[in-house]
Scaffold this motif. Structure first.
Motif, PDB file in Angstrom:
ATOM      1  N   LEU A   1       0.929  -1.259  -0.028  1.00 56.20           N
ATOM      2  CA  LEU A   1       0.167   0.090   0.130  1.00 56.20           C
ATOM      3  C   LEU A   1       0.749   0.807   0.113  1.00 56.20           C
ATOM      4  CD1 LEU A   1      -0.026   1.186   3.159  1.00 56.20           C
ATOM      5  CD2 LEU A   1      -1.297  -0.542   3.722  1.00 56.20           C
ATOM      6  N   GLU A   2       0.370   2.430  -0.286  1.00 61.48           N
ATOM      7  CA  GLU A   2       0.747   3.680  -0.389  1.00 61.48           C
ATOM      8  C   GLU A   2       0.088   4.500   0.626  1.00 61.48           C
ATOM      9  OE1 GLU A   2       1.099   5.173  -4.410  1.00 61.48           O
ATOM     10  OE2 GLU A   2       2.315   3.680  -4.957  1.00 61.48           O
ATOM     11  N   VAL A   3       0.835   5.232   1.536  1.00 56.32           N
ATOM     12  CA  VAL A   3       0.015   6.111   2.564  1.00 56.32           C
ATOM     13  C   VAL A   3       0.689   7.348   2.580  1.00 56.32           C
ATOM     14  CG1 VAL A   3       1.398   5.167   4.552  1.00 56.32           C
ATOM     15  CG2 VAL A   3      -0.691   6.148   4.906  1.00 56.32           C
ATOM     16  N   GLU A   4       0.067   8.475   2.853  1.00 55.66           N
ATOM     17  CA  GLU A   4       0.451   9.928   2.801  1.00 55.66           C
ATOM     18  C   GLU A   4       1.707   9.780   4.015  1.00 55.66           C
ATOM     19  OE1 GLU A   4       1.640  13.040   4.205  1.00 55.66           O
ATOM     20  OE2 GLU A   4       1.299  13.478   1.960  1.00 55.66           O
ATOM     21  N   SER A   5       2.912  10.224   3.855  1.00 54.21           N
ATOM     22  CA  SER A   5       3.971  10.292   4.764  1.00 54.21           C
ATOM     23  C   SER A   5       3.560  10.937   5.888  1.00 54.21           C
ATOM     24  CB  SER A   5       5.223  10.853   4.307  1.00 54.21           C
ATOM     25  OG  SER A   5       5.229  12.139   3.783  1.00 54.21           O
ATOM     26  N   GLN A   6       2.457  12.114   5.986  1.00 51.52           N
ATOM     27  CA  GLN A   6       2.173  12.778   7.166  1.00 51.52           C
ATOM     28  C   GLN A   6       1.017  12.233   7.868  1.00 51.52           C
ATOM     29  OE1 GLN A   6       2.692  17.282   6.877  1.00 51.52           O
ATOM     30  NE2 GLN A   6       3.272  16.658   4.492  1.00 51.52           N
ATOM     31  N   ASN A   7       0.227  11.120   7.295  1.00 56.56           N
ATOM     32  CA  ASN A   7      -0.790  10.787   7.953  1.00 56.56           C
ATOM     33  C   ASN A   7      -0.437   9.686   8.983  1.00 56.56           C
ATOM     34  OD1 ASN A   7      -3.565   9.561   8.493  1.00 56.56           O
ATOM     35  ND2 ASN A   7      -3.819   9.185   6.410  1.00 56.56           N
ATOM     36  N   GLU A   8      -0.062  10.254  10.122  1.00 56.71           N
ATOM     37  CA  GLU A   8       0.517   9.435  11.287  1.00 56.71           C
ATOM     38  C   GLU A   8      -0.442   8.424  11.857  1.00 56.71           C
ATOM     39  OE1 GLU A   8       2.005  12.048  13.944  1.00 56.71           O
ATOM     40  OE2 GLU A   8       3.173  13.143  12.695  1.00 56.71           O
ATOM     41  N   ALA A   9      -1.867   8.849  11.730  1.00 50.95           N
ATOM     42  CA  ALA A   9      -2.819   7.768  12.435  1.00 50.95           C
ATOM     43  C   ALA A   9      -2.929   6.490  11.429  1.00 50.95           C
ATOM     44  CB  ALA A   9      -4.214   8.376  12.404  1.00 50.95           C
ATOM     45  N   ALA A  10      -2.780   6.829  10.089  1.00 48.45           N
ATOM     46  CA  ALA A  10      -3.058   5.890   9.139  1.00 48.45           C
ATOM     47  C   ALA A  10      -1.876   4.821   8.987  1.00 48.45           C
ATOM     48  CB  ALA A  10      -3.224   6.165   7.701  1.00 48.45           C
ATOM     49  N   ILE A  11      -0.470   5.453   9.165  1.00 48.92           N
ATOM     50  CA  ILE A  11       0.648   4.773   9.347  1.00 48.92           C
ATOM     51  C   ILE A  11       0.561   3.998  10.753  1.00 48.92           C
ATOM     52  CG2 ILE A  11       3.380   4.980   9.814  1.00 48.92           C
ATOM     53  CD1 ILE A  11       2.855   7.661   8.055  1.00 48.92           C
ATOM     54  N   ALA A  12       0.302   4.365  11.836  1.00 43.86           N
ATOM     55  CA  ALA A  12       0.277   3.580  13.022  1.00 43.86           C
ATOM     56  C   ALA A  12      -0.889   2.377  12.773  1.00 43.86           C
ATOM     57  CB  ALA A  12      -0.359   4.360  13.943  1.00 43.86           C
ATOM     58  N   PHE A  13      -1.900   2.680  12.177  1.00 45.27           N
ATOM     59  CA  PHE A  13      -2.983   1.676  11.709  1.00 45.27           C
ATOM     60  C   PHE A  13      -2.275   0.725  10.976  1.00 45.27           C
ATOM     61  CE2 PHE A  13      -6.036  -0.123   8.694  1.00 45.27           C
ATOM     62  CZ  PHE A  13      -6.661  -0.682   9.550  1.00 45.27           C
ATOM     63  N   TYR A  14      -1.796   0.799  10.041  1.00 49.46           N
ATOM     64  CA  TYR A  14      -1.052  -0.449   9.147  1.00 49.46           C
ATOM     65  C   TYR A  14      -0.065  -0.946   9.945  1.00 49.46           C
ATOM     66  CZ  TYR A  14      -3.959   1.661   5.401  1.00 49.46           C
ATOM     67  OH  TYR A  14      -5.050   2.119   4.492  1.00 49.46           O
ATOM     68  N   GLU A  15       0.729  -0.372  10.682  1.00 48.83           N
ATOM     69  CA  GLU A  15       1.880  -0.802  11.314  1.00 48.83           C
ATOM     70  C   GLU A  15       1.190  -1.816  12.336  1.00 48.83           C
ATOM     71  OE1 GLU A  15       3.944   2.428  13.075  1.00 48.83           O
ATOM     72  OE2 GLU A  15       5.573   2.360  11.351  1.00 48.83           O
ATOM     73  N   ARG A  16       0.094  -1.367  13.098  1.00 47.26           N
ATOM     74  CA  ARG A  16      -0.550  -2.506  13.970  1.00 47.26           C
ATOM     75  C   ARG A  16      -1.171  -3.933  13.075  1.00 47.26           C
ATOM     76  NH1 ARG A  16      -2.701   2.215  15.906  1.00 47.26           N
ATOM     77  NH2 ARG A  16      -4.850   1.720  15.034  1.00 47.26           N
ATOM     78  N   MET A  17      -1.418  -3.368  11.927  1.00 49.59           N
ATOM     79  CA  MET A  17      -2.065  -4.412  10.991  1.00 49.59           C
ATOM     80  C   MET A  17      -0.783  -5.370  10.501  1.00 49.59           C
ATOM     81  SD  MET A  17      -5.375  -4.281  11.351  1.00 49.59           S
ATOM     82  CE  MET A  17      -5.060  -3.565  12.962  1.00 49.59           C
ATOM     83  N   GLY A  18       0.339  -5.216  10.937  1.00 49.95           N
ATOM     84  CA  GLY A  18       1.648  -5.968  10.356  1.00 49.95           C
ATOM     85  C   GLY A  18       2.296  -5.399   9.179  1.00 49.95           C
ATOM     86  N   PHE A  19       1.763  -4.129   8.595  1.00 50.00           N
ATOM     87  CA  PHE A  19       2.637  -3.709   7.548  1.00 50.00           C
ATOM     88  C   PHE A  19       3.868  -3.069   8.044  1.00 50.00           C
ATOM     89  CE2 PHE A  19      -1.399  -4.317   5.699  1.00 50.00           C
ATOM     90  CZ  PHE A  19      -1.264  -4.351   4.175  1.00 50.00           C
ATOM     91  N   PHE A  20       4.993  -3.065   7.110  1.00 50.53           N
ATOM     92  CA  PHE A  20       6.107  -2.345   7.735  1.00 50.53           C
ATOM     93  C   PHE A  20       6.648  -1.300   6.438  1.00 50.53           C
ATOM     94  CE2 PHE A  20       7.181  -6.374   5.343  1.00 50.53           C
ATOM     95  CZ  PHE A  20       8.183  -6.009   4.389  1.00 50.53           C
TER      96      PHE A  20
END
Length: 168
Positions: free
Chosen positions: A123-142
């Motif tokens: 996936l691609e996520v906006e680099s300043q979208n901290e909430a989404a980045i944290a969500f995807y990390e909790r879902m196992g994305f790196f």
């Protein structure tokens, strides 16, 4: 806790106005502080037009899902299979008032399950979208790397993230 009356299904043409409204609302809630209201309005007008959304229905090798509670579209996700068999998550948005109760997690799991042969999800996520980045990390994305969306200069900075789905 995901609502008991949550229904996830393939998007239909009749859903598209509600999907567009959801995308406009969530984009403004998420990105106005990053890009400003006017730029977000330009992006949502271009990227989330009814015509663009309609072109994504029944796309070969793709999934376009909606999540509903009491017949209201409250979330949407889409993904497609890439030439290397990876599942590319192209969209996952939940209305702000429904965030934080497990709908995004459930919708992500259902979306990725549409690609049982994919060894990895990206996936691609906006680099300043901290909430989404944290969500995807909790879902196992790196994090894989930073880039521009689709390699174009007129689009947001993005982080490319991945998750192994199964071992080859």
């Amino acid at each position: 806790m995901t609502p008991a009356d949550l229904v996830i299904r393939d998007a239909e043409a009749a859903d598209l106005p509600a999907v567009r409204a959801l995308l406009v609302e969530t984009w403004h809630a998420t990105y106005d502080g990053i890009y400003g209201w006017q730029r977000v309005a330009e992006i949502t007008t271009a990227w989330h037009s009814l015509e663009n959304l309609a072109a994504q229905l029944d796309r070969e090798g793709g999934a376009f899902l909606v999540a509903l509670v009491k017949d209201e579209v409250i979330a949407t996700a889409s993904a497609r299979i890439e030439p290397d068999r990876a599942a590319l998550l192209t969209r996952l948005y939940v209305l702000p008032q429904y965030q934080g109760v497990g709908i995004g997690r459930t919708l992500l799991q259902v979306t990725l399950a549409c690609f049982p042969q994919a060894p990895v999800a990206r996936l691609e996520v906006e680099s300043q979208n901290e909430a989404a980045i944290a969500f995807y990390e909790r879902m196992g994305f790196f994090l894989q790397r930073q880039a521009r969306f689709d390699g174009r200069d007129d689009t947001p900075n993005t982080l490319l993230m991945a998750k192994r789905l199964f071992a080859d």
